[in-house]
Design a protein around this motif. Sequence first.
Motif, mmCIF file in Angstrom:
data_model
loop_
_atom_site.group_PDB
_atom_site.id
_atom_site.type_symbol
_atom_site.label_atom_id
_atom_site.label_comp_id
_atom_site.label_asym_id
_atom_site.label_seq_id
_atom_site.Cartn_x
_atom_site.Cartn_y
_atom_site.Cartn_z
ATOM 1 N N MET A 13 0.844 -1.195 0.000
ATOM 2 C CA MET A 13 0.000 0.000 0.000
ATOM 3 C C MET A 13 0.880 1.246 0.000
ATOM 4 S SD MET A 13 -2.928 0.982 2.754
ATOM 5 C CE MET A 13 -3.546 -0.704 2.689
ATOM 6 N N TYR A 14 0.622 2.154 -0.933
ATOM 7 C CA TYR A 14 1.454 3.350 -0.984
ATOM 8 C C TYR A 14 0.665 4.460 -1.676
ATOM 9 C CZ TYR A 14 2.216 1.229 -5.514
ATOM 10 O OH TYR A 14 2.015 0.644 -6.723
ATOM 11 N N LEU A 15 1.160 5.678 -1.549
ATOM 12 C CA LEU A 15 0.425 6.849 -2.045
ATOM 13 C C LEU A 15 1.010 7.369 -3.350
ATOM 14 C CD1 LEU A 15 -0.273 9.129 1.044
ATOM 15 C CD2 LEU A 15 -1.812 7.562 -0.142
ATOM 16 N N VAL A 16 0.108 7.783 -4.233
ATOM 17 C CA VAL A 16 0.522 8.512 -5.425
ATOM 18 C C VAL A 16 -0.254 9.824 -5.462
ATOM 19 C CG1 VAL A 16 0.504 8.529 -7.953
ATOM 20 C CG2 VAL A 16 1.127 6.438 -6.737
ATOM 21 N N ASN A 17 0.451 10.906 -5.704
ATOM 22 C CA ASN A 17 -0.195 12.216 -5.819
ATOM 23 C C ASN A 17 -0.342 12.559 -7.293
ATOM 24 O OD1 ASN A 17 -0.229 12.724 -2.967
ATOM 25 N ND2 ASN A 17 1.999 13.023 -3.126
ATOM 26 N N ILE A 18 -1.550 12.839 -7.693
ATOM 27 C CA ILE A 18 -1.798 13.149 -9.097
ATOM 28 C C ILE A 18 -2.392 14.541 -9.227
ATOM 29 C CG2 ILE A 18 -2.168 10.730 -9.731
ATOM 30 C CD1 ILE A 18 -5.192 11.323 -9.710
ATOM 31 N N SER A 19 -2.141 15.168 -10.370
ATOM 32 C CA SER A 19 -2.789 16.459 -10.626
ATOM 33 C C SER A 19 -2.913 16.660 -12.125
ATOM 34 C CB SER A 19 -1.985 17.604 -10.018
ATOM 35 O OG SER A 19 -0.768 17.758 -10.707
ATOM 36 N N THR B 117 -11.639 1.774 -6.662
ATOM 37 C CA THR B 117 -11.805 0.335 -6.857
ATOM 38 C C THR B 117 -11.289 -0.371 -5.602
ATOM 39 O OG1 THR B 117 -9.602 -0.138 -7.741
ATOM 40 C CG2 THR B 117 -11.222 0.773 -9.283
ATOM 41 N N VAL B 118 -11.329 -1.675 -5.635
ATOM 42 C CA VAL B 118 -10.866 -2.424 -4.462
ATOM 43 C C VAL B 118 -9.409 -2.104 -4.144
ATOM 44 C CG1 VAL B 118 -10.444 -4.755 -3.561
ATOM 45 C CG2 VAL B 118 -12.488 -4.280 -4.939
ATOM 46 N N HIS B 119 -8.630 -1.842 -5.188
ATOM 47 C CA HIS B 119 -7.197 -1.637 -4.972
ATOM 48 C C HIS B 119 -6.753 -0.202 -5.184
ATOM 49 C CE1 HIS B 119 -7.710 -5.916 -5.740
ATOM 50 N NE2 HIS B 119 -6.695 -6.088 -4.938
ATOM 51 N N GLN B 120 -7.673 0.703 -5.307
ATOM 52 C CA GLN B 120 -7.328 2.107 -5.534
ATOM 53 C C GLN B 120 -8.336 2.987 -4.802
ATOM 54 O OE1 GLN B 120 -6.225 3.441 -9.634
ATOM 55 N NE2 GLN B 120 -7.806 4.967 -9.381
ATOM 56 N N LYS B 121 -7.885 3.755 -3.846
ATOM 57 C CA LYS B 121 -8.780 4.611 -3.054
ATOM 58 C C LYS B 121 -8.333 6.059 -3.161
ATOM 59 C CE LYS B 121 -11.280 1.418 -1.301
ATOM 60 N NZ LYS B 121 -12.169 1.140 -2.458
ATOM 61 N N ALA C 166 -5.268 14.951 -6.378
ATOM 62 C CA ALA C 166 -5.753 13.942 -5.437
ATOM 63 C C ALA C 166 -4.574 13.151 -4.884
ATOM 64 C CB ALA C 166 -6.740 12.996 -6.127
ATOM 65 N N SER C 167 -4.771 12.624 -3.689
ATOM 66 C CA SER C 167 -3.869 11.611 -3.142
ATOM 67 C C SER C 167 -4.578 10.280 -3.268
ATOM 68 C CB SER C 167 -3.579 11.880 -1.659
ATOM 69 O OG SER C 167 -2.630 12.891 -1.528
ATOM 70 N N VAL C 168 -3.922 9.357 -3.908
ATOM 71 C CA VAL C 168 -4.558 8.081 -4.204
ATOM 72 C C VAL C 168 -3.749 6.964 -3.548
ATOM 73 C CG1 VAL C 168 -5.383 6.555 -6.030
ATOM 74 C CG2 VAL C 168 -5.308 9.030 -6.398
ATOM 75 N N GLU C 169 -4.462 6.115 -2.831
ATOM 76 C CA GLU C 169 -3.796 4.988 -2.185
ATOM 77 C C GLU C 169 -3.939 3.754 -3.066
ATOM 78 O OE1 GLU C 169 -4.230 3.934 2.270
ATOM 79 O OE2 GLU C 169 -5.553 2.561 1.174
ATOM 80 N N LEU C 170 -2.816 3.208 -3.474
ATOM 81 C CA LEU C 170 -2.827 1.988 -4.294
ATOM 82 C C LEU C 170 -2.431 0.811 -3.412
ATOM 83 C CD1 LEU C 170 -0.961 3.333 -7.467
ATOM 84 C CD2 LEU C 170 -3.429 3.115 -7.101
ATOM 85 N N SER C 171 -3.193 -0.253 -3.512
ATOM 86 C CA SER C 171 -2.869 -1.438 -2.705
ATOM 87 C C SER C 171 -2.922 -2.682 -3.571
ATOM 88 C CB SER C 171 -3.848 -1.557 -1.531
ATOM 89 O OG SER C 171 -5.182 -1.468 -1.998
ATOM 90 N N PRO C 172 -1.988 -2.758 -4.516
ATOM 91 C CA PRO C 172 -1.989 -3.927 -5.397
ATOM 92 C C PRO C 172 -1.698 -5.196 -4.601
ATOM 93 C CG PRO C 172 0.001 -2.639 -5.690
ATOM 94 C CD PRO C 172 -0.897 -1.830 -4.828
ATOM 95 N N GLU C 173 -2.323 -6.259 -5.002
ATOM 96 C CA GLU C 173 -1.952 -7.553 -4.439
ATOM 97 C C GLU C 173 -0.998 -8.211 -5.416
ATOM 98 O OE1 GLU C 173 -5.254 -10.089 -3.507
ATOM 99 O OE2 GLU C 173 -6.460 -8.384 -2.862
#
Lengths: 276, 276, 276, 276
Positions: free
Chosen positions: D1-7, D29-33, D75-82
């Motif tokens: 789980m880690y953060l990506v900042n997009i604009s 989605t389940v893996h992107q908040k 946005a700050s987006v949390e990605l949690s790929p499995e």
Amino acid sequence: MYLVNISSELIYTVESPSSFVFNIAAANTVHQKTLQENLIISPSIDSEWFQLNDFGCRGLRLQTDPCELSIRYNASVELSPEIERVFYLNEVEHKRLPAAVLPFLSPSRYCESDRLGRFAWKEFGQLASGYSRVQEICNWVNTHIDYVAGSTDSSTSACDVLIQRAGVCRDFAHVSIALCRALGIPARYVSGYAVGLKPPDFHGFFEVYLEDRWYLFDATRMAPISGLVRAGIGLDAADASFANIVGQVTMLSINVQADAADPSFLYSDGVPVSTA
Amino acid sequence: MYLVNISSELIYTVESPSSFVFNIAAANTVHQKTLQENLIISPSIDSEWFQLNDFGCRGLRLQTDPCELSIRYNASVELSPEIERVFYLNEVEHKRLPAAVLPFLSPSRYCESDRLGRFAWKEFGQLASGYSRVQEICNWVNTHIDYVAGSTDSSTSACDVLIQRAGVCRDFAHVSIALCRALGIPARYVSGYAVGLKPPDFHGFFEVYLEDRWYLFDATRMAPISGLVRAGIGLDAADASFANIVGQVTMLSINVQADAADPSFLYSDGVPVSTA
Amino acid sequence: MYLVNISSELIYTVESPSSFVFNIAAANTVHQKTLQENLIISPSIDSEWFQLNDFGCRGLRLQTDPCELSIRYNASVELSPEIERVFYLNEVEHKRLPAAVLPFLSPSRYCESDRLGRFAWKEFGQLASGYSRVQEICNWVNTHIDYVAGSTDSSTSACDVLIQRAGVCRDFAHVSIALCRALGIPARYVSGYAVGLKPPDFHGFFEVYLEDRWYLFDATRMAPISGLVRAGIGLDAADASFANIVGQVTMLSINVQADAADPSFLYSDGVPVSTA
Amino acid sequence: MYLVNISSELIYTVESPSSFVFNIAAANTVHQKTLQENLIISPSIDSEWFQLNDFGCRGLRLQTDPCELSIRYNASVELSPEIERVFYLNEVEHKRLPAAVLPFLSPSRYCESDRLGRFAWKEFGQLASGYSRVQEICNWVNTHIDYVAGSTDSSTSACDVLIQRAGVCRDFAHVSIALCRALGIPARYVSGYAVGLKPPDFHGFFEVYLEDRWYLFDATRMAPISGLVRAGIGLDAADASFANIVGQVTMLSINVQADAADPSFLYSDGVPVSTA
């Protein structure tokens, strides 16, 4: 030098006054001579032979009122290919190409070489220039395109075939020609007869200009190169179809034959033979 | 009979050894004579004129190493159109077409007449045959296609243009040619010069075979028919472009002019003029 | 409000384990209710109904080992169209379209509206906005395209049809949809049953979003609008075909029927009926 | 789980009353908040978020009179790929695919999988099924297609790209998707943000359905898979473009950024990451 006997029988139901141009006679070139030929048209109708182009091709024109029309043509053709040490055959720099060859660098109806520059260079640009590169193009076409009767029609072009990956002899020739021209190698379409073709039919193949003349190639590998007899020569099948007809006409039957007088003269499949 | 003065100046940056074939000289036909012409190539390079085809077109070949290449051509051309009572000009039955005209019935790279049979017959099949039908095709093209600079590129064909409904002069010609051929009317592409064209540039237009010769048409209506000077003649733009270049070459500038020595000889826009 | 009885019988030879998704059941919408229906699958196989989309369409899934598979479906469907004073039906500004309607403005596989902007605006841009403009599009399609069985195949798109000027019901719908979308009018493909269609078969038609709902149109004019029963609804035929099959399967026969319980309820051909 | 900042910052000159639908927000989605986000519209205009589809995508609608419009989103987006043992990921038999996945087997505007069946089976049919086969498709696309800015436009489809062998990110995705679907593998287009993309811009990539969920792929290999942030999801770019605009509008500038809060979380290029 050896003989090939060719024949074609075309039968049509003609339902309105119609005009025909046939391109079924053997061409006369430096390496191909028509020794004797017969033409029987039934019913008896005036017809006219004419010179189709500067490459030795002959057209046959006739007109008829409604009838059942049959055209029977046969000829003995002497082929005298000069066998070359083909791996020494070079491509020709643009600046050294004869003026008469230049039109065969341009895209045509069924050979959109203008769209295929990057394709051709990516696939074949790293290969050694010359005869072997054209052989590699034939190999590629033979491997990547399936021969499937009925898979294409009269509007199908090289780009269509590269997507659908299926075609018949004319399509194999069109793709090969388009790729050659995209590389700057002059290529032209040839229609005619092929010894050993199964099922027997008119065949479509192609010629490439190398060193100082045109050489025959056939990406279908369905018949030996040395048994190919040229009738029509042109930019592509639009320019070299065996019949152009204006009128209400239905084909009833077609029967094409090509036999080597002495089959031992035929080279094994794929052996290159210089021509023209 | 009247004079048109034409000139073209082409300047290129040549970055690798390159080979050029230009098709910028005025053709010599029954109704078009080149009285005098000048060609200046800088730097001084050997070049060669050659006969491009049987229609009076001349090509210019040259090769050069990297340089800034300029080609300056000008000529005085005598046009002697025979004015016809055009509404008596008939289409020619297939069986009466000269053999040399037959190739201009076939589809070509940019004129897919084989796909447009139903289109052409539905739109123009009910019209009276002859010159007026070709004029109606020009009217249709002029009305249905917008002239939009930059809307097409070198791979754009007649069918593409019929969908996107925009093009430039070569596209107007390609669509018109394709529709004519689909109706069984021989048509060919002509590139050249046009008096009064704005902005000045090379122009693309077409010829149709009626009665016993070729007649000029221009669906763009951007210049008077009587001020058209033919340079290239062929199946379509693939066969009659003003320059074919092999090498790394960038065009720096192009400057084309065409002026009537006595403008009063020019007919008003749209008036048909027989030629060739 | 009136009843239409529909039935379809599909028989296949299944040669390998195969998976089927059928889209043959009547959709349930505000103006179309399935009163009773029967499904007989032979041999007896588990099958599953599922919701295909948010428009009331239902899919039927099943898998089978090699066998002769027959699917027999019939239903009584109650249609309750609201007749509108159609000439008051307006197109809807983009900003007022519901979000669920927006996807039907986009180009799709068989409806390349992105290529047809200029075409649509030149032909229909001057017409009064609203229901009558869509009728004019139907008129144009009906006049300019010939209905010719067998003239198209599963890869034929609206642009292809506009060139070849021939097609079947799905092609008439695709061209109409593409032209509507190019004008900014939401349009979607509908597959289903049609009372009075000759020969009987599944039919393809389309819906356009006007005022505040979807309205049925059929550019083929082969059946009364009021006798159309919707089964599949989607972007185009890729999204609404009556069967998707994975496996080696050959169709043996297809038999489709649609009959009005009381034919007097059917409006004459071309009378618009509001739906959905 | 880690953060990506997009604009993203989009600036337009609006010359007539215009309607906009943007698809620039991070999907949920389940893996992107989406943890936090800001939207600044200038001038101040009413706008509306809405649910674009069932995949977690959000649209933004607004209308405006003539003005200079700027949209600034971050946005700050949390990605949690499995992370999966990807070589065990299988393709899914047609009969086991969830109904919601079936639409992604059909051809779409820019992904003509219906034309590419033989192509796909000849190139990839012999490969082991599963994740590695999709990787091989990406390899093939990456090797055979050149990334060339400006080489395609909004009407370019997968088949066009396979001929011209050049494209940009959306074209790489379209070709890959079309080949997957032709093999019976569900695939869909994703537009969004990509950490490390040079030059920074919106990106186009794709997802494939394997085992029991959608997995991200990117045949361009221009950014790490683990740094991809999804905004739009659909059949192809027609269904997932970042802006749909009706009105006279000119884009003045576009500025897109995506940064990993802790770059060490990014996997090296090409390492697969499960998602959704």
